[in-house]
Design a protein around this motif. Structure first.
Motif, mmCIF file in Angstrom:
data_model
loop_
_atom_site.group_PDB
_atom_site.id
_atom_site.type_symbol
_atom_site.label_atom_id
_atom_site.label_comp_id
_atom_site.label_asym_id
_atom_site.label_seq_id
_atom_site.Cartn_x
_atom_site.Cartn_y
_atom_site.Cartn_z
ATOM 1 N N PRO A 283 3.110 16.360 5.136
ATOM 2 C CA PRO A 283 3.392 14.994 5.328
ATOM 3 C C PRO A 283 2.174 14.204 4.957
ATOM 4 N N ILE A 284 2.346 12.944 4.283
ATOM 5 C CA ILE A 284 1.002 12.035 4.154
ATOM 6 C C ILE A 284 1.115 10.792 4.704
ATOM 7 N N ALA A 285 0.225 10.466 5.290
ATOM 8 C CA ALA A 285 0.318 8.967 6.087
ATOM 9 C C ALA A 285 0.436 7.902 5.005
ATOM 10 N N CYS A 286 1.490 7.278 4.674
ATOM 11 C CA CYS A 286 1.586 6.300 3.771
ATOM 12 C C CYS A 286 0.964 4.966 4.231
ATOM 13 N N GLY A 287 0.108 4.683 3.237
ATOM 14 C CA GLY A 287 -0.551 3.280 3.417
ATOM 15 C C GLY A 287 -1.765 3.635 3.944
ATOM 16 N N ARG A 288 -2.309 4.626 4.252
ATOM 17 C CA ARG A 288 -3.753 4.583 4.655
ATOM 18 C C ARG A 288 -4.389 4.995 3.466
ATOM 19 N N ALA A 289 -5.558 4.068 3.395
ATOM 20 C CA ALA A 289 -6.472 3.918 2.285
ATOM 21 C C ALA A 289 -7.008 5.604 1.821
ATOM 22 N N GLY A 290 -6.613 5.529 0.526
ATOM 23 C CA GLY A 290 -7.065 7.135 -0.036
ATOM 24 C C GLY A 290 -6.312 8.419 0.238
ATOM 25 N N ALA A 291 -5.185 8.132 1.208
ATOM 26 C CA ALA A 291 -4.530 9.287 1.808
ATOM 27 C C ALA A 291 -3.933 9.963 0.725
ATOM 28 N N MET A 292 -3.100 9.310 -0.282
ATOM 29 C CA MET A 292 -2.676 10.202 -1.364
ATOM 30 C C MET A 292 -3.454 10.749 -2.393
ATOM 31 N N ALA A 293 -4.685 10.028 -2.707
ATOM 32 C CA ALA A 293 -5.449 10.596 -3.522
ATOM 33 C C ALA A 293 -6.108 11.931 -2.760
ATOM 34 N N ALA B 98 5.262 3.407 -7.427
ATOM 35 C CA ALA B 98 3.788 3.752 -7.833
ATOM 36 C C ALA B 98 2.639 3.249 -6.828
ATOM 37 N N ASP B 99 3.138 2.362 -6.305
ATOM 38 C CA ASP B 99 2.241 1.696 -5.014
ATOM 39 C C ASP B 99 2.348 2.843 -4.086
ATOM 40 N N LEU B 100 3.432 2.978 -3.786
ATOM 41 C CA LEU B 100 3.538 3.978 -2.584
ATOM 42 C C LEU B 100 2.434 5.171 -2.651
ATOM 43 N N LEU B 101 2.739 5.789 -3.903
ATOM 44 C CA LEU B 101 1.984 6.980 -4.260
ATOM 45 C C LEU B 101 0.478 6.617 -4.598
ATOM 46 N N SER B 102 0.340 5.519 -4.460
ATOM 47 C CA SER B 102 -1.359 5.175 -4.703
ATOM 48 C C SER B 102 -1.778 4.760 -3.339
ATOM 49 N N SER B 103 -1.249 4.808 -2.021
ATOM 50 C CA SER B 103 -1.463 4.616 -0.932
ATOM 51 C C SER B 103 -1.743 2.774 -0.680
ATOM 52 N N LEU B 104 -0.904 2.119 -1.360
ATOM 53 C CA LEU B 104 -1.047 0.627 -1.765
ATOM 54 C C LEU B 104 0.052 0.354 -0.499
ATOM 55 N N MET B 105 1.188 0.868 -0.035
ATOM 56 C CA MET B 105 2.113 0.516 0.583
ATOM 57 C C MET B 105 2.582 1.361 1.954
ATOM 58 N N SER B 106 2.886 0.818 2.863
ATOM 59 C CA SER B 106 3.511 1.570 3.810
ATOM 60 C C SER B 106 4.918 1.476 3.978
ATOM 61 N N LEU B 107 5.666 2.322 4.736
ATOM 62 C CA LEU B 107 7.023 2.628 4.715
ATOM 63 C C LEU B 107 7.875 1.927 5.809
ATOM 64 N N ALA B 108 8.945 1.609 5.614
ATOM 65 C CA ALA B 108 9.723 1.246 7.013
ATOM 66 C C ALA B 108 10.288 2.377 7.381
#
Ligand SMILES: Nc1ncnc2c1ncn2[C@@H]1O[C@H](COP(=O)(O)OP(=O)(O)OP(=O)(O)O)[C@@H](O)[C@H]1O
Ligand SMILES: [Mg+2]
Lengths: 549, 387
Positions: free
Chosen positions: A369-379, A349-359
């Protein structure tokens, strides 16, 4: 303090206590004499009234909590349950009415005073400090010098006695919601209260955990004469665990009855004031008995709205959170993500909330593709999330309801960067009406809303702005039966309108009710999948336990 | 936690009281409480003066004379209030974003140094009023820029290295003082040319007449036009924070960083912006002090900032992050400052105003808490009577 081991002098004189070896109790004298049975009621409230502006949170409430009984308190969101309980713990001072403790009219000045008078409470929202360890949290508020060893021992004793297993040295922030709730409960029980108030204690517990908790509480009630007030929206829990039940509506007590004389439908009707289609009634997890109307129609898997591709992520402490998770959610389907809590639900859920970046790995929405962890990217890409902890990442308590409804896209109610207050109020009012949010108005601060109504604000925001993907993590947490019914309907409608819905839930009932496809999460990866028609509960259980068949 | 008490129990309580007892009653109570606690603060100050052998009466009349009553004095007070207000506005911005900047004193000094450098280099020979005004604008902007850069260093340390900004901003005050001291020793930086300055003095060149802020006279009180600028900025800041989308997002960041991140507020970007803006306000304050004429002789000297940065910080604290309140508090604190100029005649240490100021800060911070406690106690007593 509870001392397991001293219980060898078994509950001989107690006729009602459970047979079998009791794990523990307080001083033997209470045990053997059971003098509490003739005591006056533990807590009695008479004509309690509390108004907030125009709203009567409590309106001449009369209620009696007896020793040796678990007393259920039911009511819609905003009915005044938490307010009543906060009055008993001294956080809220009533406008009128009296509290009588052990037969003595009393004024409770603050929670410390309440503790001295033997009343303890577990709050609806967490009040633990995430940065501290379990034992430090439990010891918070202790006056004397701390003796960590003794506190850890105490925690050990308590957790054995009540079946609330916990590691005293764990940092609270790393624990799952269910475990954090345990910390709260242990914190409360440690003061050996004679009256315990539990405000929706099980909304974050799995059914198994709740059962264990209630077993422990039942023992305390029968052996030690504890009085328990239990606020809950889960009807089966109220039916299973309580002796008496009181129903509140709009601040008033509208019904009061023995649990043995009650049934779920009746309670729900009394609570909401109309018949409610209960999930537990229509839900039978086998395909034959499913009414064709209820059964989610299987959508064609043509267009994957959300694609999560071999996603790996680690926590700050190096723990593996997501371990090669693969998941596709197609347009118009509801995918239920089942699993035991703590297996990666929150990181996902954090990943899909832009709260976490990926290894490593990728997330795509409609192929992009979405930039994971960038503020608001998922939204921005059209992913809405109803987070499992609304206070953590779901709302801003200091802001108004209207502001909370437009957190992600204030530009909807702004012109050239300037907020249009009239427009904001107007649109907020319509959402408040549509989602039946009970509050003083769009300008009411978020913190003044009841827990369930805060959840409705989050729901309203995430569902109202036409997402492509809707992630709902434990979305019914804190909602009353009417609201659950409404929310389920909304999720179905969203799916029917082409939204890809991912339902993350630790409640199998919820998933079986809503999802057209189930996937099972274990140790940060998807370990199995089955369609709703072909659900095999046994296999599902095995998969959730990590034993992949 | 918050579910239990509400985010601001005091404001919440005030609202509850208002609901229960009618607005005018509550307003009366608030006003009375403030008046009482200010009176107590003044009484204690008076007591202190008397105990140290002065006359409280003389001191207060001297303070009043020096700050507003004597001809021309309230103009002077306005002139000192302007930079305090600017510093406070900057502080409000970073507090709203959840950041703690306490190094305004240093940012102000750096701003003044930038302004002095630009103003003396560009404006050395300027005489025309249009060209002079252009240089003035440039030097004020340079002041803002200097403060912004200084604060941005602390911001960068915070967001890319995890250094708490409370510490870095504070420590950088000392660095700023030393850096400006160094600049005042080198004639390629700030030091005025040898002719026209006594040898050992470390001062910058004076700003040319044409690049100074125009001073206006109202009822015999003279003050620089920058006072109006400061007040206008107070309005702008209030509006920007409460009514614009970036302000909304900034508040979101300050109140719940996770929710903000989800909603698309990049904490680094917005946090850096808040830090830089906050520093810019302090730097601008330094610029208007230099070009305004109420602080020294239009030239930079060591210790030029004379604690205006610290005082501005206090103003923001007392004003509880409200720009409108900051306007009044800044005037009050400036009055203490200008009033202290008249204390010499009473034979009492000027420093006594520091004590008065501290007592006033306390006096202004206490009433909301007292209001909360009073309302709770009232309710509890009512409960007791019902027994
Ligand atoms: N501090 C407050 N200020 C203003 N209104 C409040 C405040 N606290 C509670 N209320 C209002 O009082 C009513 C009752 O709230 P309460 O929290 O007791 O409901 P609840 O029965 O616990 O609901 P839920 O099931 O959603 O937790 C709500 O309408 C709420 O908005
Ligand atoms: Mg509640």
């Amino acid at each position: 303090m509870v001392e397991p081991g001293t219980a060898s002098g078994a509950p001989s004189g107690s006729a009602t206590s459970n047979a079998g070896p009791t794990v523990g109790s307080t001083e033997g004298s209470i045990l053997t004499t059971n003098q509490w049975r003739d005591d006056p009621p533990a807590v009695e409230v008479v004509g309690i009234t509390k108004r907030y502006g125009q709203v009567s949170a409590c309106d001449s409430v009369d209620l009696v909590f007896h020793r040796g009984q678990i007393h259920g308190v039911l009511g819609e969101n905003g009915a005044g349950k938490s307010t009543l309980m906060k009055i008993l713990i001294g956080l809220v001072v009533p406008d009128a009415g009296q509290v009588i403790i052990d037969g003595k009219p009393s004024v409770i000045t603050d929670p410390i005073d309440a503790a001295e008078k033997g009343i303890g409470m577990v709050h609806q929202h967490f009040s633990v400090v995430n940065a501290l360890t379990v034992w430090e949290n439990v010891a918070l508020g202790d006056q004397m010098r701390l003796n960590p060893e003794a506190i850890r021992d105490e925690i050990g004793d308590l957790s054995r006695h009540y079946g609330l297993d916990i590691e005293p040295n764990a940092v609270v922030g790393t624990l799952t919601a269910g475990l954090r709730q345990r910390v709260e409960i242990i914190k409360c029980l440690r003061r050996s209260p004679r009256t315990v108030i539990l405000d929706e204690p099980t909304s974050v517990l799995s059914p198994g955990e709740s059962e264990i908790l209630f077993e422990g509480l039942r023992r305390a009630v029968e052996d030690e004469g504890m009085a328990i007030a239990l606020v809950s929206h889960k009807l089966d829990e109220i039916l299973g665990a309580t002796d008496l039940v009181t129903i509140m509506r709009r601040g008033k007590v509208v019904a009061h009855q023995k649990t043995s004389d009650s049934d779920a439908a009746g309670l729900a009707r009394a609570m909401v004031g109309r018949p409610v289609a209960l999930r537990s009634e229509r839900e039978v997890p086998s395909s034959e008995t499913d009414s064709p109307k209820r059964r989610p129609t299987k959508p064609k898997q043509e267009h994957a709205s959300l694609e999560i591709d071999s996603v790996h992520a680690n926590g700050d402490d190096g723990r593996v959170l997501l371990d090669g998770l693969d998941l596709k959610v197609y347009r118009g389907e509801i995918v239920g993500l089942a699993g035991v809590e703590g297996n990666g639900q929150r990181p996902l859920a954090d990943l899909l909330s832009s709260l976490m970046s990926l290894a490593s790995g990728s997330v795509r929405v409609d192929g992009k593709p979405i930039a994971c962890g960038r503020a608001g990217a998922m939204a921005k890409a059209g992913i809405s999330v109803i987070p499992e902890d609304r206070h953590d990442s779901g709302c801003v308590l200091e802001m108004s309801v209207a502001e909370n409804l437009f957190l992600a896209d204030p530009n909807l109610v702004a012109r050239r960067g300037i907020l249009d207050h009239r427009k904001m109020t107007y649109r907020a009012e319509r959402l408040i009406e549509r989602f039946a949010i009970s509050c003083e108005g769009p300008d009411a601060p978020m913190w003044s809303l009841s827990g369930g109504n805060q959840q409705r604000v989050v729901l309203a925001r995430e569902m109202a702005h036409h997402p492509r993907v809707l992630v709902a993590a434990q979305p019914t947490r804190g909602l009353d039966v009417g609201a659950i019914e409404y929310m389920s309907e909304q999720l179905r409608q969203a799916a029917a309108a082409g939204v890809a819905v991912l339902l993350i839930s630790t409640e199998l009932d919820e998933i079986l009710d809503l999802a057209s496809r189930l996937v099972v999460l274990s140790k940060g990866r998807i370990v199995g999948e089955m369609s709703r028609e072909a659900v095999d509960i046994e296999r599902l259980g095995l998969m959730m336990g990590g034993a992949v068949p | 936690m918050t579910d239990v008490l509400g985010s601001d129990p005091i404001d919440g309580a005030a609202k509850e009281v208002a609901a229960a007892r009618g607005r005018h009653l509550v307003l009366g109570e608030i006003v009375t409480l403030y008046a009482l606690s200010v009176l107590v603060a003044l009484f204690l100050s008076g007591l202190l003066v008397s105990l140290t052998g002065g006359s409280a009466r003389d001191v207060f009349s001297a303070l009043l004379d020096g700050s507003i009553l004597r001809p021309g004095r309230w103009g002077l007070t306005l002139g000192s209030a302007a930079p305090m207000l600017l510093v406070a506005l900057g502080t409000i911005i970073n507090s709203k974003a959840g950041l703690v900047n306490i190094g305004q004193e240093g940012q102000l000094l750096i701003g003044a140094a930038f302004a002095a450098f630009v103003g003396t280099r560009l404006g050395g020979e300027t005489t025309g009023s249009v060209a002079g005004f252009a240089v003035l604008l440039t030097l004020l902007l340079a002041g803002g820029l200097g403060g912004a850069l200084w604060a941005a260093i602390a911001g960068a340390l915070r967001f890319w290295r995890g250094v708490p900004e409370v510490l870095s901003t504070l420590l950088m005050v000392t660095i700023a003082a030393n850096a400006v001291g160094y600049g005042l020793k080198k004639d390629w930086l700030l030091l005025a040319p040898a002719e026209g300055r006594s040898n050992r003095n470390q001062v910058s060149e004076q700003l040319a007449d044409a690049v100074r802020v125009k001073r206006i006279t109202v009822f015999g009180n003279e003050f620089p036009l920058t006072v109006l600028l400061a007040i206008a900025l107070a309005v702008v800041v209030t509006f920007a924070l409460s009514r614009t989308v970036p302000g909304f997002r900034l508040r979101m960041l300050g109140q719940n960083a996770k929710t903000a991140q989800r909603a698309g507020v990049d904490s680094t970007r917005y946090g850096m912006a808040a830090m830089a803006l906050s520093g810019a306000f302090a730097g601008l304050a330094g610029g208007i002090m230099l070009a305004g004429g109420d602080f020294g002789n239009y030239q930079l000297v060591p210790g030029f900032s004379v604690s205006i940065g610290w005082t501005g910080l206090l103003v923001a604290l007392v004003a509880r992050e409200k720009a409108s309140a900051a306007v009044l508090v800044a005037f009050l604190f400036a009055a203490l400052r200008t009033g202290s100029g008249f204390l010499a005649a009473t034979g009492v240490e000027r420093k006594i105003t520091g004590v008065v100021q501290a007592l006033l800060v306390l006096a202004l911070l206490i009433p909301p808490a007292v209001l909360y406690i009073r309302q709770r106690r009232r309710a509890l007593n009512a409960s007791k009577e019902r027994i």
